[in-house]
Motif scaffolding. Sequence first.
Motif, PDB file in Angstrom:
ATOM      1  N   ILE A 749      28.348  15.894   8.170  1.00 32.32           N
ATOM      2  CA  ILE A 749      28.310  17.199   7.484  1.00 32.32           C
ATOM      3  C   ILE A 749      28.789  18.295   8.423  1.00 32.32           C
ATOM      4  O   ILE A 749      29.645  19.118   8.050  1.00 32.32           O
ATOM      5  CB  ILE A 749      26.880  17.482   6.957  1.00 32.32           C
ATOM      6  CG1 ILE A 749      26.544  16.474   5.836  1.00 32.32           C
ATOM      7  CG2 ILE A 749      26.779  18.917   6.434  1.00 32.32           C
ATOM      8  CD1 ILE A 749      25.096  16.507   5.392  1.00 32.32           C
ATOM      9  N   ALA A 750      28.311  18.243   9.650  1.00 32.30           N
ATOM     10  CA  ALA A 750      28.715  19.271  10.618  1.00 32.30           C
ATOM     11  C   ALA A 750      30.216  19.205  10.859  1.00 32.30           C
ATOM     12  O   ALA A 750      30.912  20.227  10.888  1.00 32.30           O
ATOM     13  CB  ALA A 750      27.961  19.060  11.917  1.00 32.30           C
ATOM     14  N   MET A 757      35.746  21.855   5.374  1.00 26.33           N
ATOM     15  CA  MET A 757      35.525  21.172   4.097  1.00 26.33           C
ATOM     16  C   MET A 757      34.075  21.311   3.682  1.00 26.33           C
ATOM     17  O   MET A 757      33.178  21.346   4.517  1.00 26.33           O
ATOM     18  CB  MET A 757      35.836  19.682   4.237  1.00 26.33           C
ATOM     19  CG  MET A 757      37.311  19.381   4.331  1.00 26.33           C
ATOM     20  SD  MET A 757      37.602  17.617   4.325  1.00 26.33           S
ATOM     21  CE  MET A 757      37.181  17.227   5.977  1.00 26.33           C
ATOM     22  N   SER A 758      33.861  21.372   2.358  1.00 28.51           N
ATOM     23  CA  SER A 758      32.493  21.344   1.869  1.00 28.51           C
ATOM     24  C   SER A 758      32.107  19.885   1.656  1.00 28.51           C
ATOM     25  O   SER A 758      32.968  19.016   1.575  1.00 28.51           O
ATOM     26  CB  SER A 758      32.391  22.128   0.560  1.00 28.51           C
ATOM     27  OG  SER A 758      33.336  21.648  -0.362  1.00 28.51           O
ATOM     28  N   VAL A 759      30.789  19.628   1.568  1.00 24.52           N
ATOM     29  CA  VAL A 759      30.317  18.250   1.444  1.00 24.52           C
ATOM     30  C   VAL A 759      29.522  18.068   0.161  1.00 24.52           C
ATOM     31  O   VAL A 759      28.649  18.873  -0.160  1.00 24.52           O
ATOM     32  CB  VAL A 759      29.441  17.866   2.657  1.00 24.52           C
ATOM     33  CG1 VAL A 759      28.925  16.441   2.524  1.00 24.52           C
ATOM     34  CG2 VAL A 759      30.217  18.016   3.949  1.00 24.52           C
ATOM     35  N   VAL A 760      29.850  17.017  -0.575  1.00 18.44           N
ATOM     36  CA  VAL A 760      29.102  16.661  -1.781  1.00 18.44           C
ATOM     37  C   VAL A 760      28.419  15.333  -1.501  1.00 18.44           C
ATOM     38  O   VAL A 760      29.079  14.389  -1.068  1.00 18.44           O
ATOM     39  CB  VAL A 760      30.044  16.469  -2.998  1.00 18.44           C
ATOM     40  CG1 VAL A 760      29.227  16.230  -4.265  1.00 18.44           C
ATOM     41  CG2 VAL A 760      30.983  17.646  -3.159  1.00 18.44           C
ATOM     42  N   PHE A 776      20.028  19.186   5.892  1.00 17.17           N
ATOM     43  CA  PHE A 776      21.215  18.936   6.720  1.00 17.17           C
ATOM     44  C   PHE A 776      22.378  19.840   6.381  1.00 17.17           C
ATOM     45  O   PHE A 776      23.499  19.593   6.802  1.00 17.17           O
ATOM     46  CB  PHE A 776      21.645  17.470   6.589  1.00 17.17           C
ATOM     47  CG  PHE A 776      20.833  16.538   7.452  1.00 17.17           C
ATOM     48  CD1 PHE A 776      20.889  16.674   8.848  1.00 17.17           C
ATOM     49  CD2 PHE A 776      20.020  15.556   6.905  1.00 17.17           C
ATOM     50  CE1 PHE A 776      20.139  15.817   9.646  1.00 17.17           C
ATOM     51  CE2 PHE A 776      19.282  14.712   7.698  1.00 17.17           C
ATOM     52  CZ  PHE A 776      19.332  14.830   9.086  1.00 17.17           C
ATOM     53  N   ASP A 777      22.082  20.821   5.598  1.00 17.22           N
ATOM     54  CA  ASP A 777      23.107  21.797   5.265  1.00 17.22           C
ATOM     55  C   ASP A 777      24.228  21.235   4.391  1.00 17.22           C
ATOM     56  O   ASP A 777      25.372  21.701   4.420  1.00 17.22           O
ATOM     57  CB  ASP A 777      23.715  22.369   6.551  1.00 17.22           C
ATOM     58  CG  ASP A 777      24.223  23.777   6.332  1.00 17.22           C
ATOM     59  OD1 ASP A 777      23.852  24.382   5.303  1.00 17.22           O
ATOM     60  OD2 ASP A 777      25.040  24.249   7.150  1.00 17.22           O
ATOM     61  N   CYS A 778      23.879  20.150   3.627  1.00 17.04           N
ATOM     62  CA  CYS A 778      24.864  19.608   2.671  1.00 17.04           C
ATOM     63  C   CYS A 778      25.063  20.649   1.581  1.00 17.04           C
ATOM     64  O   CYS A 778      24.127  21.321   1.154  1.00 17.04           O
ATOM     65  CB  CYS A 778      24.319  18.304   2.093  1.00 17.04           C
ATOM     66  SG  CYS A 778      25.421  17.573   0.906  1.00 17.04           S
TER      67      CYS A 778
END
Length: 824
Positions: A749-750, A757-760, A776-778
């Motif tokens: 994620i980091a 990029m964003s994370v899904v 985790f900041d997802c």
Amino acid sequence: MARVAYWESYSAAATDFWMSPDFAALYEFETPNAPAPLAAPRDRDRTDDRDDLQAHYAACWAEGRPFAVETKLLKSDGSQFDCVVHGEPEFDADGQVQRVFGIVRDVTPETSALRQLAESEQRLADFVGTASDWCWESGPDHRLLPHPDSIDGNAALQTVASGGKARWELSCAPEDEGAMALHRADMEAHRAFRDFVYTSIGDDGSRISISTSGKPIFADNGTFLGYRGTASDITQLEVARTLLDQRTRALEEAHRLGKIGTWHHRLDTGRTVWSPDLYQLLGLEPDAFEPTYENTTSYFLGDDAQRLLKLQDRVLRTSKTEATDIQVLHTDGAPRDLAIICKAEIANGQIVGLVGTAQDVTERKEAERRLERLAYTDPLTGLANRALFKRRLAELFEAPLSEHGHTALYLIDLDRFKEVNDSLGHSTGDSLLIHVAGVLRRELDPQAFIARIGGDEFAVLTHSPNPSGEAPIALADRLIARLSVPVELTEGEACIGATIGIALLPEHGATAEKASRNADLALYMAKEAGRGRAQLFEPMYAEAVDQKLDLGRRLRHAVDSGGLETHYQPQIDLKTGRVIGFEALLRWSHPERGPISPSEFIPIAESTGLIVDLGHWVLRDACRQMRDWLDAGLPARSISVNVSPAQIWNGDFEKVVATVLADTGLPPELLCLELTENLFVDHTKQKVSTTLAALSKLGIQLALDDFGSGYSSLGYLTRLPFNRLKIDRSFVDGIATAPEKRKLLGGIIALSHGLGMSVVAEGAELQAEVDLLAAFDCDFVQGYAFSRPVAADQAAVVAAGIEREAERGRERWNARHEGRCSDI
Ligand code: C2E
Ligand code: MG
Ligand code: MG
């Protein structure tokens, strides 16, 4: 018996006369040497001549006129005889008739000879009259005498028959002139001649062909009197002969032109006779070559000598005419093709021999062979084409397969060929195919049959007396290894691979269709198992594969007839609790089996090529749906559509997307395309990166799907324009309990954030997982924890429900938070 008798009479009034004894004997009278009554011979005279004789007798007395009368007299036994009665007067001094005397002559022998002569003349005349022949005579001046009787015939014949001219004075056909001059010389030299043939022309132009023979006639003193001879009308014969000549010449010419020789074999002598043309066809000398079986065998190619012998045996047995083509060796060393026809020769219902023709058809056969080569060759690689492959396979099954030993059928499918072709260009694709053909030729036995049966599909047939299952697999593995070696081409390095399906004949198929279908099933199995491998047909899997193929057919039908549906699964922003978008997921209900998971039917669609149409359908349907929602006043949310690698590899995908966006009017930034790492397993990076760049340029979002389920190479992320990373469900699953997964998750994620990029996160089923992801900041989550994929008409309600729930949660949190603050 006396033949002449004497008689005399002394008075005109006398009723009797004197007859010599001879007369009495002649008449067989009883009273010789005495006067006999005149009435006696008269009574015996039964003919009409009696009155005539009496008149002459009376006139002789009265006028002194002698007479000779022919008459018939009856003998006492009733038989007749011909006689001539002569009488003459004797005058006295006054010139008065004082006595009449005469003789009676028996002329029976003469008259019968004359009668016979007349009869024989008549017979001759009858013969001559009924035959087409006639007799002729010519005088010392060679002029023909007129024919005494009329002859039936045309004007030309009448001219000849009417005579008056020498033969060479008649009007003749010009072509006869030379012969006629010789004929004239013969006649003028008084030589006999036989069968001189000429054509006479009548005034009306009619013609008659005459054959004539003649001999000169000389008087006792040697004076030439003329000719006598016979002639016959041979016009019909000449016409027939001319026709026969023409036909024979035409036939000979046709034989020469058609290069046809004939032969004749007689059973009684056992000898074979060839026509000169047949010798010529083989370049042999008729005098120096005896066409016996032993002598000719060395001129036949292959087993044609035995084949021809068998054919002849059959013709002798069945009397049926047969034909075949054989190859022989000309003395010039070059092979010739001969078309043979063989026929039984029958006389009186018995086969007495064989007759036949042999036609040199080398040119035609060569042309046929050239055409066949063209029709059956793949022009690019020079290998056999699909048509020849089918024929060869069918031929294999025509003869008992045991005759061929064992045969293995390999179907070879090149992996990633299409991508190379699309990205490096068609001429590279061509060079690659030529390279593949070369590899196959090199690696395979020279006896192996190799065909290119499709764009990047090849088929191989190998024979071996006794193959086990391993040998073909080993061979196929070797081929795969050779074909997977990267190829240096002018346009760059191309790296392809191959997948091979194998069927053994006859155990894996009793017909050509079954055999190739089973090899195809084996190939399908190999592809399913991950390509780059060889698979021997296994009957056990055949049914399963069959079902898959059936599924593929039904799916095609569903695509064409609107049997598909798109469901939507919300994607939630973990910070705001808002539904930022939906993932469009295909749903298909099998007519018999009911709903089928995309995990089952998508691979089938991919392996049958149907995925391209299917993918386009979903893309359009999802974009249209989002447009409808916007038009209905719902909040703008992104729509994520899954894209299979084949859609990108198939070229022009960016155009398809642009068209769909234009048609539906969906703002590009609301569309997100989900791509998996499978896209990068090929070696056509160029094509993929240009397409992705073009898509990105359209303003749409790109997500890398299922990250963590495959190779998970971060390399793609740095090089390619992805906006989102979707972490695979398998990775999310269990994070609550597996610390090492959590560490990795945090890192990914980091890193993604670092790359912009964003994370899904996919597949979060538990609230604990959602909480951890948030920690985790997802950015976003998609999972059963919020909602399963739902039909379009529920999606908006579900999304509103999720947002309301989030709102409520926030309120609760705020309330708790405020409460805690107030506690402090
Ligand atoms: P995907 O693209 O990774 O889609 C997500 C899959 O995970 C969907 O399965 C979805 O229903 C499932 N899923 C989401 N949340 C959860 C969860 O919390 N737990 C569990 N167990 N599953 C969850 P689905 O709809 O069965 O689709 C399976 C795969 O089929 C998709 O994986 C995608 O690869 C493919 N697929 C579906 N529709 C399409 C399509 O239109 N085009 C293409 N090319 N592939 C599609
Ligand atoms: Mg997806
Ligand atoms: Mg996924």
